[in-house]
Design a protein around this motif. Sequence first.
Motif, mmCIF file in Angstrom:
data_model
loop_
_atom_site.group_PDB
_atom_site.id
_atom_site.type_symbol
_atom_site.label_atom_id
_atom_site.label_comp_id
_atom_site.label_asym_id
_atom_site.label_seq_id
_atom_site.Cartn_x
_atom_site.Cartn_y
_atom_site.Cartn_z
ATOM 1 N N TRP A 159 5.462 1.612 12.786
ATOM 2 C CA TRP A 159 5.278 1.737 13.958
ATOM 3 C C TRP A 159 4.864 0.338 14.750
ATOM 4 C CZ3 TRP A 159 1.228 1.740 17.587
ATOM 5 C CH2 TRP A 159 1.664 2.153 18.941
ATOM 6 N N LEU A 160 3.900 -0.278 13.988
ATOM 7 C CA LEU A 160 3.209 -1.692 14.503
ATOM 8 C C LEU A 160 4.040 -2.716 14.226
ATOM 9 C CD1 LEU A 160 -0.329 -0.623 13.233
ATOM 10 C CD2 LEU A 160 0.361 -1.006 15.641
ATOM 11 N N ASP A 161 5.150 -2.825 13.570
ATOM 12 C CA ASP A 161 5.866 -4.108 13.542
ATOM 13 C C ASP A 161 6.395 -4.281 14.684
ATOM 14 O OD1 ASP A 161 7.340 -5.855 12.208
ATOM 15 O OD2 ASP A 161 9.154 -4.602 11.773
ATOM 16 N N GLY A 162 6.101 -5.815 14.925
ATOM 17 C CA GLY A 162 6.361 -6.524 16.350
ATOM 18 C C GLY A 162 5.449 -6.142 17.394
ATOM 19 N N LYS A 163 4.204 -5.488 17.105
ATOM 20 C CA LYS A 163 3.238 -5.071 18.318
ATOM 21 C C LYS A 163 1.988 -5.828 17.777
ATOM 22 C CE LYS A 163 4.838 -0.414 19.141
ATOM 23 N NZ LYS A 163 6.016 -0.178 18.318
ATOM 24 N N LEU A 164 1.551 -5.755 16.262
ATOM 25 C CA LEU A 164 0.414 -6.520 16.172
ATOM 26 C C LEU A 164 0.649 -7.263 14.884
ATOM 27 C CD1 LEU A 164 -2.252 -3.736 16.485
ATOM 28 C CD2 LEU A 164 -2.096 -5.759 17.899
ATOM 29 N N PRO A 165 -0.156 -8.207 14.410
ATOM 30 C CA PRO A 165 0.090 -8.985 13.137
ATOM 31 C C PRO A 165 -0.503 -8.220 11.906
ATOM 32 C CG PRO A 165 -2.048 -9.784 14.319
ATOM 33 C CD PRO A 165 -1.271 -8.750 15.312
ATOM 34 N N VAL A 166 0.695 -7.476 11.510
ATOM 35 C CA VAL A 166 0.282 -6.518 10.344
ATOM 36 C C VAL A 166 1.331 -6.705 9.332
ATOM 37 C CG1 VAL A 166 -0.947 -4.977 11.544
ATOM 38 C CG2 VAL A 166 1.509 -4.584 11.187
ATOM 39 N N PRO A 167 1.222 -6.382 7.891
ATOM 40 C CA PRO A 167 2.204 -6.890 6.874
ATOM 41 C C PRO A 167 3.552 -6.020 7.233
ATOM 42 C CG PRO A 167 -0.114 -6.300 5.827
ATOM 43 C CD PRO A 167 -0.129 -6.072 7.398
ATOM 44 N N ARG A 168 4.694 -6.719 6.790
ATOM 45 C CA ARG A 168 5.910 -6.148 7.242
ATOM 46 C C ARG A 168 6.119 -5.390 5.693
ATOM 47 N NH1 ARG A 168 10.889 -7.726 5.323
ATOM 48 N NH2 ARG A 168 9.901 -9.524 4.907
ATOM 49 N N VAL A 169 6.661 -3.979 5.947
ATOM 50 C CA VAL A 169 6.956 -3.165 4.985
ATOM 51 C C VAL A 169 8.406 -3.843 4.065
ATOM 52 C CG1 VAL A 169 7.882 -0.911 3.965
ATOM 53 C CG2 VAL A 169 5.886 -1.137 5.801
ATOM 54 N N ILE A 170 8.353 -4.125 3.008
ATOM 55 C CA ILE A 170 9.623 -4.571 2.431
ATOM 56 C C ILE A 170 9.974 -3.354 1.577
ATOM 57 C CG2 ILE A 170 10.361 -6.112 0.347
ATOM 58 C CD1 ILE A 170 7.909 -7.653 1.062
ATOM 59 N N ALA A 171 9.422 -2.385 0.829
ATOM 60 C CA ALA A 171 9.945 -1.066 0.168
ATOM 61 C C ALA A 171 9.195 -0.187 0.011
ATOM 62 C CB ALA A 171 10.522 -1.689 -1.037
ATOM 63 N N PHE A 172 9.299 1.017 -0.029
ATOM 64 C CA PHE A 172 8.341 2.309 -0.321
ATOM 65 C C PHE A 172 9.126 3.316 -0.942
ATOM 66 C CE2 PHE A 172 6.504 6.124 1.350
ATOM 67 C CZ PHE A 172 5.394 6.146 1.082
ATOM 68 N N GLU A 173 8.364 3.986 -1.730
ATOM 69 C CA GLU A 173 8.738 4.847 -2.565
ATOM 70 C C GLU A 173 7.540 5.835 -3.008
ATOM 71 O OE1 GLU A 173 11.335 6.875 -3.514
ATOM 72 O OE2 GLU A 173 12.338 5.038 -3.814
ATOM 73 N N ARG A 174 7.915 7.248 -3.054
ATOM 74 C CA ARG A 174 7.095 8.214 -3.702
ATOM 75 C C ARG A 174 7.683 8.415 -5.179
ATOM 76 N NH1 ARG A 174 7.831 10.294 1.669
ATOM 77 N NH2 ARG A 174 6.126 9.878 2.901
ATOM 78 N N GLU A 175 6.961 8.504 -6.106
ATOM 79 C CA GLU A 175 7.542 8.761 -7.371
ATOM 80 C C GLU A 175 6.269 9.445 -8.095
ATOM 81 O OE1 GLU A 175 10.465 9.056 -10.006
ATOM 82 O OE2 GLU A 175 10.762 7.859 -8.211
ATOM 83 N N ASN A 176 6.436 10.809 -8.532
ATOM 84 C CA ASN A 176 5.460 11.392 -9.447
ATOM 85 C C ASN A 176 4.080 11.527 -9.001
ATOM 86 O OD1 ASN A 176 7.401 11.358 -11.474
ATOM 87 N ND2 ASN A 176 6.957 9.483 -12.298
ATOM 88 N N GLY A 177 3.849 11.710 -7.478
ATOM 89 C CA GLY A 177 2.794 12.246 -6.994
ATOM 90 C C GLY A 177 2.144 10.438 -6.661
ATOM 91 N N PHE A 178 2.893 9.680 -6.700
ATOM 92 C CA PHE A 178 2.321 8.327 -6.256
ATOM 93 C C PHE A 178 3.141 7.727 -5.087
ATOM 94 C CE2 PHE A 178 -0.274 8.979 -9.925
ATOM 95 C CZ PHE A 178 -1.530 8.151 -9.770
#
Length: 262
Positions: free
Chosen positions: A60-79
Amino acid sequence: MMQINGFTIPSSVARHLKNEDFHTDDIGRSDSSVLVFSDRVLKMEKTSELSDSEHEMLLWLDGKLPVPRVIAFERENGFNYLLMTRQSGNMACEHGLPEEEVSRLLAKGLKMLWQTDISDCPKKRTISSMLTEAEQKIKDGSLQNLFPSHTEFPDFESLFSYLSQNIPQDDFVFSHGDYCLPNVFLDDDGVCGFLDLGRAGISDRYEDIYMCLWSMRYNFVTLGTMEEARFSKCETVFFEELGIEKDLKKLFFFELLAEFWI
């Protein structure tokens, strides 16, 4: 799943990682494992509301504030596995500037947050909802055998009762939620980034003000050698830059409320 130097990582995330050296970052107090590469960071932690929220807020913050850009995201085995760009600059606690200047820059960072349009922000915490969380901690026994550091309250029940009878008016802004020095990055031009945004969202501005002042004291006085008189000067610089009068009652309220997360 793939193995990278002893860490098991989902293939959808691992394919974005170069075969290069990394180091682990353990400066925070969370239970996450953080692998720091040259230009990206992989954060691995148990799936939770907080972890899911960090991913959502970074998008949501991408382009609004200087925060890291998400490259990849995954849920696996409870993590959760969150791969993002590496933040430039240095933590506010490691930049090397005089403490008064760090105090001023931290206030400027808060003003950056407060300028964010919150009309479609997906997360919101009211003072009432934070009190509900605090009450739940009493009911579920997570505070058992613990006592408030403010000795005028013999137990958390009496502390909760006091807070419930002294609820201030919400003053909503975009809040970081954990505005401490390791989560604010500085460079030669000032504030250049924010990290650890799992608790970010709409909230009262004093939630961040209290946390920032607590973190300043912890880094400047507890870990450092600063005397109280000079820390008072840092507080003055901080509020002067914010352009607001210090609300002692509200600051004390959030100081007491923070006791439930000790």
